[in-house]
Design a protein around this motif. Structure first.
Motif, PDB file in Angstrom:
ATOM      1  N   PRO A   1       0.821  -1.219   0.000  1.00 29.86           N
ATOM      2  CA  PRO A   1       0.000   0.000   0.000  1.00 29.86           C
ATOM      3  C   PRO A   1       0.851   1.263   0.000  1.00 29.86           C
ATOM      4  N   ALA A   2       0.423   2.226  -0.787  1.00 27.25           N
ATOM      5  CA  ALA A   2       1.055   3.544  -0.811  1.00 27.25           C
ATOM      6  C   ALA A   2       0.206   4.436   0.095  1.00 27.25           C
ATOM      7  N   GLY A   3       0.563   4.455   1.350  1.00 29.21           N
ATOM      8  CA  GLY A   3      -0.242   5.162   2.340  1.00 29.21           C
ATOM      9  C   GLY A   3      -1.180   4.192   3.031  1.00 29.21           C
ATOM     10  N   ARG A   4      -1.989   4.743   3.916  1.00 27.24           N
ATOM     11  CA  ARG A   4      -2.889   3.909   4.702  1.00 27.24           C
ATOM     12  C   ARG A   4      -4.304   4.447   4.608  1.00 27.24           C
TER      13      ARG A   4
ATOM     14  N   ARG B   1       9.703   4.010  -5.047  1.00 24.91           N
ATOM     15  CA  ARG B   1       9.764   5.447  -5.280  1.00 24.91           C
ATOM     16  C   ARG B   1       8.360   6.021  -5.503  1.00 24.91           C
ATOM     17  N   LEU B   2       7.557   5.325  -6.305  1.00 24.01           N
ATOM     18  CA  LEU B   2       6.178   5.762  -6.540  1.00 24.01           C
ATOM     19  C   LEU B   2       5.369   5.685  -5.246  1.00 24.01           C
ATOM     20  N   GLN B   3       5.594   4.644  -4.483  1.00 17.76           N
ATOM     21  CA  GLN B   3       4.911   4.476  -3.196  1.00 17.76           C
ATOM     22  C   GLN B   3       5.180   5.695  -2.304  1.00 17.76           C
ATOM     23  N   ALA B   4       6.424   6.141  -2.252  1.00 17.70           N
ATOM     24  CA  ALA B   4       6.795   7.303  -1.437  1.00 17.70           C
ATOM     25  C   ALA B   4       6.143   8.579  -1.968  1.00 17.70           C
ATOM     26  N   GLN B   5       6.110   8.747  -3.286  1.00 17.13           N
ATOM     27  CA  GLN B   5       5.489   9.948  -3.868  1.00 17.13           C
ATOM     28  C   GLN B   5       4.001  10.022  -3.567  1.00 17.13           C
TER      29      GLN B   5
ATOM     30  N   PRO C   1       3.388  13.572   2.177  1.00 18.24           N
ATOM     31  CA  PRO C   1       2.692  14.856   2.022  1.00 18.24           C
ATOM     32  C   PRO C   1       3.491  15.920   1.272  1.00 18.24           C
ATOM     33  N   LYS C   2       4.828  15.807   1.231  1.00 17.91           N
ATOM     34  CA  LYS C   2       5.610  16.843   0.548  1.00 17.91           C
ATOM     35  C   LYS C   2       5.318  16.884  -0.955  1.00 17.91           C
ATOM     36  N   PHE C   3       4.775  15.791  -1.505  1.00 17.90           N
ATOM     37  CA  PHE C   3       4.423  15.780  -2.926  1.00 17.90           C
ATOM     38  C   PHE C   3       3.019  16.339  -3.173  1.00 17.90           C
ATOM     39  N   LYS C   4       2.276  16.586  -2.095  1.00 18.70           N
ATOM     40  CA  LYS C   4       0.969  17.261  -2.133  1.00 18.70           C
ATOM     41  C   LYS C   4      -0.023  16.623  -3.100  1.00 18.70           C
TER      42      LYS C   4
ATOM     43  N   ARG D   1      -4.354  17.708   1.002  1.00 16.26           N
ATOM     44  CA  ARG D   1      -3.064  17.453   0.352  1.00 16.26           C
ATOM     45  C   ARG D   1      -2.006  17.062   1.376  1.00 16.26           C
ATOM     46  N   GLU D   2      -2.465  16.516   2.469  1.00 13.93           N
ATOM     47  CA  GLU D   2      -1.582  15.938   3.476  1.00 13.93           C
ATOM     48  C   GLU D   2      -2.298  14.705   3.984  1.00 13.93           C
ATOM     49  N   GLY D   3      -1.716  13.968   4.869  1.00 13.96           N
ATOM     50  CA  GLY D   3      -2.354  12.734   5.306  1.00 13.96           C
ATOM     51  C   GLY D   3      -1.999  12.365   6.725  1.00 13.96           C
ATOM     52  N   ARG D   4      -2.378  13.194   7.648  1.00  9.99           N
ATOM     53  CA  ARG D   4      -2.121  12.877   9.053  1.00  9.99           C
ATOM     54  C   ARG D   4      -3.047  11.753   9.508  1.00  9.99           C
ATOM     55  N   ASN D   5      -2.661  11.128  10.599  1.00 11.33           N
ATOM     56  CA  ASN D   5      -3.467  10.044  11.151  1.00 11.33           C
ATOM     57  C   ASN D   5      -4.890  10.522  11.447  1.00 11.33           C
ATOM     58  N   ARG D   6      -5.867   9.870  10.831  1.00 11.92           N
ATOM     59  CA  ARG D   6      -7.302  10.136  11.035  1.00 11.92           C
ATOM     60  C   ARG D   6      -7.650  11.620  10.850  1.00 11.92           C
ATOM     61  N   GLN D   7      -6.952  12.274   9.936  1.00 13.48           N
ATOM     62  CA  GLN D   7      -7.055  13.725   9.777  1.00 13.48           C
ATOM     63  C   GLN D   7      -8.464  14.209   9.463  1.00 13.48           C
ATOM     64  N   VAL D   8      -9.119  13.641   8.480  1.00 13.20           N
ATOM     65  CA  VAL D   8     -10.449  14.130   8.106  1.00 13.20           C
ATOM     66  C   VAL D   8     -11.411  13.971   9.271  1.00 13.20           C
ATOM     67  N   ARG D   9     -11.363  12.834   9.938  1.00 15.04           N
ATOM     68  CA  ARG D   9     -12.244  12.604  11.091  1.00 15.04           C
ATOM     69  C   ARG D   9     -11.970  13.630  12.197  1.00 15.04           C
TER      70      ARG D   9
END
Length: 181
Positions: free
Chosen positions: A41-44, A60-64, A68-71, A139-147
């Motif tokens: 998985p690329a992210g969670r 490399r694609l997984q990291a991109q 979040p720095k790739f927005k 354009r970021e992905g913190r833990n449970r951010q939207v919730r």
């Protein structure tokens, strides 16, 4: 050539291939849905969230995708408790201060209820408390951010479906099904 898989992750499934939980307990994992070697998985996506999970064999694609720095924009369809005021939506659009700091601004708008698959178990329904669907892009992905963001403005999330990551979408992918991108 990199392989990219788009999975519509069902509610209750861990975003990993093995369960490293408590001994004697087993929770559903990606291995029940994706039988492709060497993709990760690329992210969670939280266990209690549904929707698009991008998997790839390219580190490399997984990291991109995940960093979040790739927005990379991630769009969610979010069912919240009660009807948010324009002030609440504006607060989300400006960014919210959470325990781990200020979030980047989000694109948020009220939308009509989307045509989605039934969730198992169903979302709780209360006659006395209305609900509302939001289209939410971050354009970021913190833990449970939207919730955490919706809760911070007084509208707890009842259902969260990630609809897209960058140019990839769930369009035409049923819950529990994957396809190559």
């Amino acid at each position: 050539m990199s392989r990219v898989i788009l999975l519509n992750k069902p509610f209750g499934v861990l975003s990993q291939f093995t369960d490293k939980g408590l001994e004697g307990t087993t929770r559903p994992t990606l291995s029940a849905y994706v039988d492709v070697p060497q993709v990760y998985p690329a992210g969670r996506l939280d266990r209690d969230s549904e929707g698009l999970l991008v998997l790839t064999d390219d580190g490399r694609l997984q990291a991109q995708i995940a960093d979040p720095k790739f927005k990379k924009p991630k769009t969610y369809l979010v069912l919240v408790e009660r009807i948010p005021s324009e002030d609440a939506l504006q607060s989300l659009r400006k960014g919210i201060t959470l325990k781990d700091g200020m979030t980047r601004p989000a694109q948020v708008e009220r939308v009509e209820p989307p045509e989605l698959w039934e969730r198992d178990p169903p979302v709780r329904f209360r006659k006395s408390v209305p609900d509302c669907w939001l289209k939410f892009t971050i354009r970021e992905g913190r833990n449970r951010q939207v919730r955490r963001m919706t809760a911070a403005v007084g509208h707890p999330t009842l259902r969260l479906v990630r609809w897209s990551v960058g140019e990839w979408t769930l369009d035409g992918i049923a819950s529990g099904v994957w396809r190559d991108a």
